[in-house]
Every structure is written in structure tokens, then in C-alpha cells.
Write an enzyme that holds these catalytic residues in place. Structure first.
Site, PDB file in Angstrom:
ATOM      1  N   GLU A  80       6.974  -2.443   8.114  1.00 16.67           N
ATOM      2  CA  GLU A  80       6.257  -2.870   9.319  1.00 16.67           C
ATOM      3  C   GLU A  80       7.131  -3.777  10.183  1.00 16.67           C
ATOM      4  O   GLU A  80       7.553  -4.853   9.760  1.00 16.67           O
ATOM      5  CB  GLU A  80       4.960  -3.574   8.923  1.00 16.67           C
ATOM      6  CG  GLU A  80       3.958  -2.577   8.342  1.00 16.67           C
ATOM      7  CD  GLU A  80       2.743  -3.220   7.693  1.00 16.67           C
ATOM      8  OE1 GLU A  80       1.759  -2.495   7.489  1.00 16.67           O
ATOM      9  OE2 GLU A  80       2.778  -4.419   7.397  1.00 16.67           O
TER      10      GLU A  80
ATOM     11  N   THR B 166       0.870  -1.148   0.000  1.00 14.95           N
ATOM     12  CA  THR B 166       0.000   0.000   0.000  1.00 14.95           C
ATOM     13  C   THR B 166       0.913   1.204   0.000  1.00 14.95           C
ATOM     14  O   THR B 166       1.234   1.756   1.018  1.00 14.95           O
ATOM     15  CB  THR B 166      -0.797  -0.185   1.252  1.00 14.95           C
ATOM     16  OG1 THR B 166      -1.387  -1.421   1.203  1.00 14.95           O
ATOM     17  CG2 THR B 166      -1.670   0.888   1.657  1.00 14.95           C
TER      18      THR B 166
ATOM     19  N   SER C 265      -8.711  -4.930  12.501  1.00 11.79           N
ATOM     20  CA  SER C 265      -9.454  -4.738  13.756  1.00 11.79           C
ATOM     21  C   SER C 265      -9.449  -3.282  14.185  1.00 11.79           C
ATOM     22  O   SER C 265      -8.703  -2.471  13.661  1.00 11.79           O
ATOM     23  CB  SER C 265      -8.857  -5.605  14.851  1.00 11.79           C
ATOM     24  OG  SER C 265      -7.513  -5.281  15.064  1.00 11.79           O
TER      25      SER C 265
END
Length: 413
Positions: A285, A195, A413
Site C-alpha cells: 500500500e 490480508t 469507509s
């Protein structure tokens, strides 16, 4: 958006100059979360030229389709970016969402819909509630100003831990012109254009066709030379906008890619795109190590790049780096599986300046302590010489840690 800033983040940020003809504003539209800045609107003066490169994913997002179609016009008046929702794999609803988004912005700006460029980043498969833009666009248009580029870069972050900006000022026909860039990206990073989102702006008067040639040329050694996790996003977009405002100061109009006056700008664009690309890797990440993979002596540059990516994308190589383990056997493995010409008995491997393997076996002077010392560094270079030809390539990656699994295990989430 993570609260812990990557240890590989820059210690300081450059002063980002004003780009004449570019104004921007941000807002919280509630696309996914309440109370979080999630919309960026960039307004550009009439006459702005545009070019871009996009993901080669065969499942592209609706905004990518929209931008590709509009590039043929070569003109831009506004860029709308949202985070929290990628508007990808959303079918007819996705197409309707981009059309509604463009309609809302074009009416507020007073221009044609094809002059509106769109980019979305976030969760795949969720319909984008484009109607929410209607509640913030008029305010964004009225508030748009030459503000903080750093805050603008923050507005498009998702799992990023720091904003990504870069700038250069160069000579164009005896006149100083400015190039600013922002980017976002931390996971699902193996651009293939490109992304990952990146937006670049300049006041240089350069025709859209020349911009397109420049950005297509620069992407190979920048956004297409990085990988965090080997996954190419549905949404990867890099757009370059040129307002042409430097023409009023005497900057020449550049309408030919072969114009010698373009040399400095070409270098600057490559530098800005590479710096932004490397920032993305440094924000990978869970990343704790920044890794440059250099491949030399391949049969061609294309072969060298495939081998370099094989090394950079290998989970076993990346976890060894995370564990500070000088396991050069994993590099041998990655070279051998790449499907490119390689000769085991000509292969040489270095970790930093330490040669660990040569001519098909461990280096006779191999020192585990020296190799391990390299692996404890934050920035690591892995160099491979195939001994077959003149082909070379450089790619950049990061290590693979437990934090990457944790971030992506609860991403929705």
C-alpha cells in the site's frame, strides 16, 4: 481496490495455461459493495488432493479454522473466496457463516462439506452475510469454466492495485505438468505461517502428505520472507491443490517426499510462491520502492532472518527509503535492536554496490552522491555483513509513504 496501479506493477503478465480438472467463475454477491466482483468459486474434479499453510495469528479468522480442520481429509472439490469481509473476530456468527457457506456450496456441487475450502478477506469484526452466497452459487457452478486466470486473480483483490499470477511447466517423470498460482495482498502483510491469500493449482498427481511437506518447506523463503508493514493478518492462507489429471498422460503418482522425480516440481513451487510473494510487496500500500534486504555473516540463518526483518520492518528505514535518503545509520539502529548477536566493529553495510559503512564507522571512501544515486532507483538492495558466522537470509519489503497512511486511514469507509 485502488484505481491507481502501483508503479512497481509488472509490465506484462504470463500466459496462464489451463489446469485440467480446475474450473472457476466469479460473481458480485454484494458482500460489502454493490456491483463489484467479490466472490470466486473454483471447482475441482473428484480426487483432487490439497495442502495448506495458515496464519500463526492467535486471533485467526473463522475460514482459517475451517480449512485447518479439513486439511486432515486431504481432499478438495471446491474453493470459495470472498472479498470485502474477512469473517474474522466474528465469534459464533463467524463459525455459523462458514458452516452455511460450505453447506450452500456442497449442495450445489454434490460433495461433502469438508471438501469445501473457504477464504475471506476484507474488514475484520463484521459478520459475514453468508446467505448472500445462496443467490449466486448455482449460477457460478453452471458457469464455471477454464477461463482467464488474470480475471480470477482480480476477483480476490481488496486494496490491491494489480492482479498477481505466476505459472511454471515442469517435467515430472518424463511428463509435462503445470503449476499456476494467484495471490492477493497489499497491506497487513507480514505473513507468519503464512490480508494475504494465495491459491496454487497443479495437474500433477501428488499425494496430500507430499503437497503439505512441499508447501511448508517453500513458504519460509517466500511468503514468510516478505513484509509490507510488519502486521500479520488474521486471515493469511496459502492452499495448494493437485487434481492429478496428468496421470492420464503418464505422469507418475508421487507419494514420497524423497522421490527424486519431484525435484523439478519442488523448484517450480518455490519459484511460483516467491514470485507471488514479491508481487505482493510490489503492490504494498502506497509503495514506490521495492527493497531486498540481505543479511550475511550472522551466527545462524535464523538470526540472520530476524535481523533482516528488523531492518525491513523499521519505519525509520522504510521512510528513509521513501525519501531517497542514504541514511545508513538507521540500518545500524535496526541491526542493533534486533536482539541477535552483532558486533558493531565488525559490521559492514552496502546500499546496492556502494559500501557505506565498515568496521564500526563510515566507509573511508564513502560517497554521498553514489549512495544517493542508489536510493533513487526503484529496486534497491540493502546488504549487511555481521562478520560473525555463516548465517544468511533474504527478505523483501517496500518503502513507507504518506499514501500508506491515507489508504489505511479510511479503509473502512
Amino acid at each position: 481496490m485502488s484505481t491507481e496501479i502501483s508503479p512497481l506493477a509488472p509490465k506484462s503478465y504470463p500466459d496462464m495455461p489451463v489446469i485440467e480438472g480446475v474450473r472457476f467463475a466469479t460473481a458480485a454477491a454484494g458482500i460489502k459493495y454493490k456491483g463489484r466482483t467479490d466472490v470466486l468459486l473454483v471447482l475441482m474434479d473428484e480426487g483432487t488432493e490439497v495442502a495448506g499453510v495458515f496464519t500463526r495469528s492467535l486471533c485467526p479468522s473463522a475460514p482459517v479454522d475451517w480449512c485447518r480442520a479439513n486439511l486432515a481429509h486431504g481432499k478438495a472439490r471446491a474453493l470459495l473466496v470472498n472479498s470485502g469481509n474477512a469473517n474474522a473476530f466474528t465469534g459464533k456468527k463467524g463459525k455459523a457463516a462458514v458452516e452455511l457457506s460450505a453447506e450452500i456450496v456442497s449442495k450445489a456441487v454434490g460433495c461433502a462439506a469438508p471438501e469445501i475450502y473457504l477464504a475471506s478477506t476484507g474488514v475484520i469484526g463484521e459478520p459475514l452475510p453468508a446467505e448472500k452466497f445462496a443467490g449466486v452459487i448455482d449460477g457460478l457452478v453452471s458457469q464455471a469454466a477454464t477461463g482467464s486466470w488474470l480475471e480470477t486473480a482480480k476477483a480476490i483483490m481488496t486494496t490491491d492495485t494489480f492482479p498477481k499470477v505466476s505459472t511454471r511447466t515442469v517435467d515430472l517423470g518424463g511428463v509435462a505438468v503445470t503449476l499456476n498460482g494467484i495471490a492477493k495482498g497489499a497491506g497487513m502483510i507480514a505473513p507468519d505461517m503464512a490480508t494475504m491469500l494465495s491459491f496454487l493449482f497443479t495437474d500433477a498427481p501428488i499425494a496430500a502428505s507430499v503437497l503439505q511437506a512441499l508447501v511448508s518447506e517453500a513458504v519460509g523463503g517466500s511468503f514468510n520472507a516478505i513484509t509490507v508493514d510488519s502486521d500479520t493478518s488474521t486471515s493469511d492462507t496459502a492452499l495448494l491443490f493437485a487434481t492429478g489429471k496428468a496421470a492420464s498422460r503418464g505422469a507418475p503418482m508421487i507419494s514420497d517426499i524423497e522421490d527424486p522425480r519431484l525435484a523439478g516440481f519442488r523448484v517450480a513451487l518455490g519459484d511460483v510462491m516467491l514470485e507471488l510473494a514479491q508481487h505482493i510487496v510490489r503492490d504494498g500500500e502506497g509503495a514506490r520502492k521495492f527493497v531486498e534486504v540481505r543479511v550475511e555473516g550472522a551466527t545462524s540463518d535464523v538470526s540472520a532472518k530476524r535481523i533482516a526483518l528488523s531492518i525491513a520492518n523499521s519505519p525509520l528505514v522504510k521512510t528513509a527509503i521513501a525519501g531517497e535518503d542514504a541514511n545508513w545509520g538507521r540500518v545500524v539502529m535496526a541491526v542493533g535492536k534486533a536482539g541477535e548477536p552483532a558486533d558493531r566493529d565488525r559490521l559492514a553495510i552496502w546500499f546496492g554496490d556502494v559500501r557505506v559503512a565498515v568496521e564500526g564507522e563510515r566507509d573511508p571512501g564513502y560517497s554521498e552522491a553514489a549512495a544517493s544515486a542508489v536510493m533513487k532507483q526503484q529496486d534497491i538492495v540493502i546488504r549487511v555483513n555481521l562478520g560473525l558466522g555463516e548465517g544468511t537470509s533474504r527478505v523483501w519489503t517496500c518503502d513507507l509513504t504518506k499514501a500508506y497512511v491515507e489508504i489505511n486511514g479510511d479503509y473502512r469507509s
